[in-house]
Design a protein around this motif. Structure first.
Motif, short mmCIF file in Angstrom:
data_model
loop_
_atom_site.label_atom_id
_atom_site.label_comp_id
_atom_site.label_asym_id
_atom_site.label_seq_id
_atom_site.Cartn_x
_atom_site.Cartn_y
_atom_site.Cartn_z
N GLY A 101 0.79 -1.22 0.00
CA GLY A 101 0.00 0.00 0.00
C GLY A 101 0.83 1.27 0.00
N ARG A 102 2.17 1.16 -0.05
CA ARG A 102 3.00 2.36 -0.01
C ARG A 102 2.95 3.09 -1.36
NH1 ARG A 102 8.46 1.95 -1.93
NH2 ARG A 102 8.88 -0.12 -2.80
N ILE A 103 3.08 4.41 -1.29
CA ILE A 103 3.05 5.24 -2.49
C ILE A 103 4.40 5.18 -3.19
CG2 ILE A 103 2.79 7.60 -3.34
CD1 ILE A 103 0.90 8.13 -0.99
N LEU A 104 4.38 4.83 -4.46
CA LEU A 104 5.60 4.77 -5.26
C LEU A 104 5.85 6.08 -6.00
CD1 LEU A 104 5.09 1.22 -6.82
CD2 LEU A 104 6.38 1.80 -4.77
N ALA A 105 4.79 6.73 -6.45
CA ALA A 105 4.95 7.99 -7.20
C ALA A 105 3.61 8.72 -7.26
CB ALA A 105 5.46 7.70 -8.62
N GLN A 339 7.04 6.86 -0.78
CA GLN A 339 7.43 6.27 0.50
C GLN A 339 8.51 5.21 0.27
OE1 GLN A 339 3.49 4.91 1.48
NE2 GLN A 339 3.01 6.74 2.66
N PRO A 340 9.61 5.27 1.02
CA PRO A 340 10.70 4.31 0.81
C PRO A 340 10.28 2.89 1.16
CG PRO A 340 11.07 5.58 2.82
CD PRO A 340 9.88 6.19 2.15
N ALA A 341 10.96 1.94 0.53
CA ALA A 341 10.69 0.54 0.84
C ALA A 341 11.10 0.25 2.28
CB ALA A 341 11.45 -0.37 -0.13
N PRO A 342 10.31 -0.50 3.01
CA PRO A 342 10.65 -0.78 4.41
C PRO A 342 11.88 -1.68 4.51
CG PRO A 342 8.75 -2.08 3.72
CD PRO A 342 9.06 -1.15 2.59
N ILE A 343 12.68 -1.43 5.54
CA ILE A 343 13.82 -2.29 5.83
C ILE A 343 13.31 -3.47 6.65
CG2 ILE A 343 16.03 -2.46 7.02
CD1 ILE A 343 16.20 -0.80 4.53
N VAL A 377 19.38 -1.50 0.16
CA VAL A 377 20.59 -1.15 0.90
C VAL A 377 21.34 -0.02 0.21
CG1 VAL A 377 22.85 -1.98 1.67
CG2 VAL A 377 20.85 -3.44 1.91
N ASN A 378 21.76 0.97 0.98
CA ASN A 378 22.61 2.05 0.48
C ASN A 378 24.05 1.71 0.86
OD1 ASN A 378 23.93 4.37 -0.23
ND2 ASN A 378 22.92 5.68 1.29
N PHE A 379 24.84 1.29 -0.11
CA PHE A 379 26.19 0.82 0.18
C PHE A 379 27.17 1.97 0.43
CE2 PHE A 379 24.28 -2.91 -1.71
CZ PHE A 379 24.76 -3.92 -0.89
N ASP A 380 26.70 3.19 0.35
CA ASP A 380 27.53 4.34 0.74
C ASP A 380 27.31 4.70 2.21
OD1 ASP A 380 28.61 4.64 -1.80
OD2 ASP A 380 26.90 5.84 -2.48
N ASP A 381 26.37 4.01 2.86
CA ASP A 381 26.06 4.31 4.26
C ASP A 381 26.54 3.14 5.13
OD1 ASP A 381 24.45 5.88 6.35
OD2 ASP A 381 23.56 3.88 6.50
N TYR A 382 27.33 3.46 6.17
CA TYR A 382 27.95 2.43 7.00
C TYR A 382 26.91 1.56 7.70
CZ TYR A 382 30.77 0.29 10.69
OH TYR A 382 31.37 -0.62 11.54
N GLU A 383 25.88 2.18 8.28
CA GLU A 383 24.86 1.42 8.99
C GLU A 383 24.08 0.51 8.05
OE1 GLU A 383 22.36 3.96 11.26
OE2 GLU A 383 23.95 4.58 12.64
N SER A 384 23.85 0.99 6.84
CA SER A 384 23.14 0.17 5.85
C SER A 384 23.97 -1.05 5.46
CB SER A 384 22.80 1.03 4.63
OG SER A 384 21.86 0.38 3.81
N VAL A 385 25.28 -0.86 5.33
CA VAL A 385 26.17 -1.98 5.01
C VAL A 385 26.19 -2.99 6.15
CG1 VAL A 385 28.57 -2.65 4.56
CG2 VAL A 385 27.60 -0.64 3.42
N GLN A 386 26.19 -2.48 7.39
CA GLN A 386 26.14 -3.38 8.55
C GLN A 386 24.86 -4.21 8.55
OE1 GLN A 386 26.83 -0.73 11.96
NE2 GLN A 386 28.70 -1.89 12.35
N TYR A 387 23.75 -3.58 8.16
CA TYR A 387 22.49 -4.31 8.05
C TYR A 387 22.62 -5.45 7.04
CZ TYR A 387 17.91 -5.29 5.95
OH TYR A 387 16.82 -5.91 5.42
N PHE A 388 23.26 -5.17 5.90
CA PHE A 388 23.44 -6.20 4.87
C PHE A 388 24.30 -7.35 5.40
CE2 PHE A 388 25.69 -7.67 0.92
CZ PHE A 388 24.58 -8.28 0.35
N GLN A 389 25.33 -7.01 6.17
CA GLN A 389 26.18 -8.05 6.74
C GLN A 389 25.38 -8.92 7.72
OE1 GLN A 389 29.33 -5.66 8.41
NE2 GLN A 389 30.57 -5.74 6.55
#
Length: 423
Positions: A101-105, A339-343, A377-389
């Motif tokens: 139900g999130r808005i894409l555009a 609305q961004p995709a939920p993590i 995942v935003n691979f330029d963001d440290y916390e986002s990379v940690q989430y991926f790990q």
């Protein structure tokens, strides 16, 4: 036919595969790998088209697929990228993900907006040549394009929305102040679809007025016709509540006023806070006492009141001037932000299925669910990379790599991501 809702399936183009080829020329020894990269898959974008006023076309075609990227070729020739698919919709259309139900555009501006991205092209074997791996006989496949069921929801772009019970004179008012020609008759629900009219009250002064089909009690939960069109009021910068002050149909105008305001609030509490003025129509059929009594009732609630006779345009100009004055102080028509995709927390992903293939100490990992994670995942963001790990560890991907025989220093390739494995 006015259609303001549609559900369609979208599939962006897949990326082309990288090529596994080698340079073979006469008199050229050990030519080496020369496989080109695959082309990028086509995106799916939406563009506002002012020549469209309904989503009726999407009742007959419900699947839209963008072009795939071409595969790479020899002599380091890259595959051609797939063409973007641009879908034209009426201005004011919201694109929503059916699942969440999130808005894409919000397709309200001039530029086309990309909603789904095509897959990236795979690397040719040229990329995998090293001093110790001079004859790589493998390449990367292209990644699949994004795929989704989306809901198209049209919310008309209007500055002013006319609301009120059926047969109170909303359509008549629109017809005398603009070039719009709605159906007008002395029975309920003459207006079956919203009608837009451009009101010009002087050089450089104009606004868009929307005649919304009549509301009745219970409209917010499905009664009458109005519930189908309440969404079109949401974008309006202000509302004009049209009331039959004469009570010509045996209803109490005060009760009508309160009932419609309650319906708006139940549908969307924000509508109750929207600036509103009240137009008391059919004054020729009401006594002076009725008009004065209703005016006092409305003004006590903090609203401006304008007595009118829409059919003969009596009292309409002061109403329009007031509307123009209020609009000059109000913010522009509402726009909805994507609305961004939920993590998704790693513990909720579970043990997803993955395929691991080894080629010359490169471990290729694939899995549709992993592709969705990578896209969030935003691979330029440290916390986002940690989430991926954490995802790789808690979903068992690292354990499966160990089972496949990975050693420290080996390369892991997960679609567009490559990294060295470190214990």
């Amino acid at each position: 036919m006015f259609i303001d809702n549609a559900k369609i399936h979208l599939k962006a183009g897949d990326g082309g595969n990288g090529a596994v080829t080698f340079r073979r020329e006469k008199y050229v020894a050990a030519g080496g790998p020369d496989g080109g990269d695959g082309g990028k898959g086509g995106n799916i974008a939406f563009l506002a088209d002012d020549n469209l006023s309904t989503l009726a076309d999407f009742r007959y075609k419900r699947k839209y697929v963008a072009q795939n990227g071409e595969n790479g070729r020899a002599k380091r020739c890259f595959g051609k990228s797939g063409e973007d698919l641009v879908i034209r919709v009426p201005r004011g259309t919201l694109i929503k993900d059916v699942g969440s139900g999130r808005i894409l555009a919000d397709i309200s501006d001039v530029e086309a907006q990309v909603v789904l991205h095509g897959g990236r092209g795979g690397w040719g074997n040229t990329h995998f040549a090293t001093p110790t791996r001079q004859v790589p006989r493998f390449a990367k496949p292209g990644t699949p394009g994004e795929e989704m069921d989306v809901q198209l929801e049209l919310k008309l772009l209007a500055d002013v929305g006319l609301v009120g019970y059926p047969n109170v004179g909303k359509s008549t008012l629109v017809s005398v102040v603009s070039e719009a020609k709605p159906n007008i008759a002395n029975y309920h629900f003459t207006t079956l679809t919203p009608v837009l009219g451009v009101v010009r009250i002087g050089e450089g002064r104009s606004f868009v007025m929307a005649d919304i089909p009549g509301l009745i009690e219970g409209a917010w939960k499905g009664a009458g016709l109005g519930h189908q069109f309440l969404r079109h009021v949401e974008r309006c910068r202000m509302l004009v509540h049209v009331v039959d002050v004469s009570g010509s149909e045996g209803r109490d105008p005060k009760q009508d006023f309160d009932t419609i305001n309650q319906e708006l609030e139940k549908f969307d509490p924000e509508l109750a806070k929207r600036p509103m003025i009240v137009a008391g129509n059919k004054c020729d059929m009401a006594s002076d006492e009725q008009i004065a009594d209703f005016k006092a009732f409305v003004e006590q609630k903090g609203y401006s009141f304008f007595p009118i006779m829409a059919a003969i345009r009596y009292g309409v100009d002061p109403l329009l001037n007031k509307i123009s004055e209020m609009l000059s102080k109000l913010p522009p028509i509402r726009r909805y932000e994507p609305q961004p995709a939920p993590i998704i927390p790693p513990e909720e992903l579970g043990q997803g299925e993955v395929q691991i293939k080894k080629e010359d100490n490169i471990f290729f990992v694939e899995g549709k669910w992993l592709l969705q994670v990578i896209r969030s995942v935003n691979f330029d963001d440290y916390e986002s990379v940690q989430y991926f790990q954490r995802v790789l560890i808690e979903t068992g991907v690292i354990d499966k790599l160990r089972e496949a025989g990975i050693q420290e220093g080996d390369t892991v390739s997960i679609y567009d991501i490559q990294f060295d494995f470190i214990e």
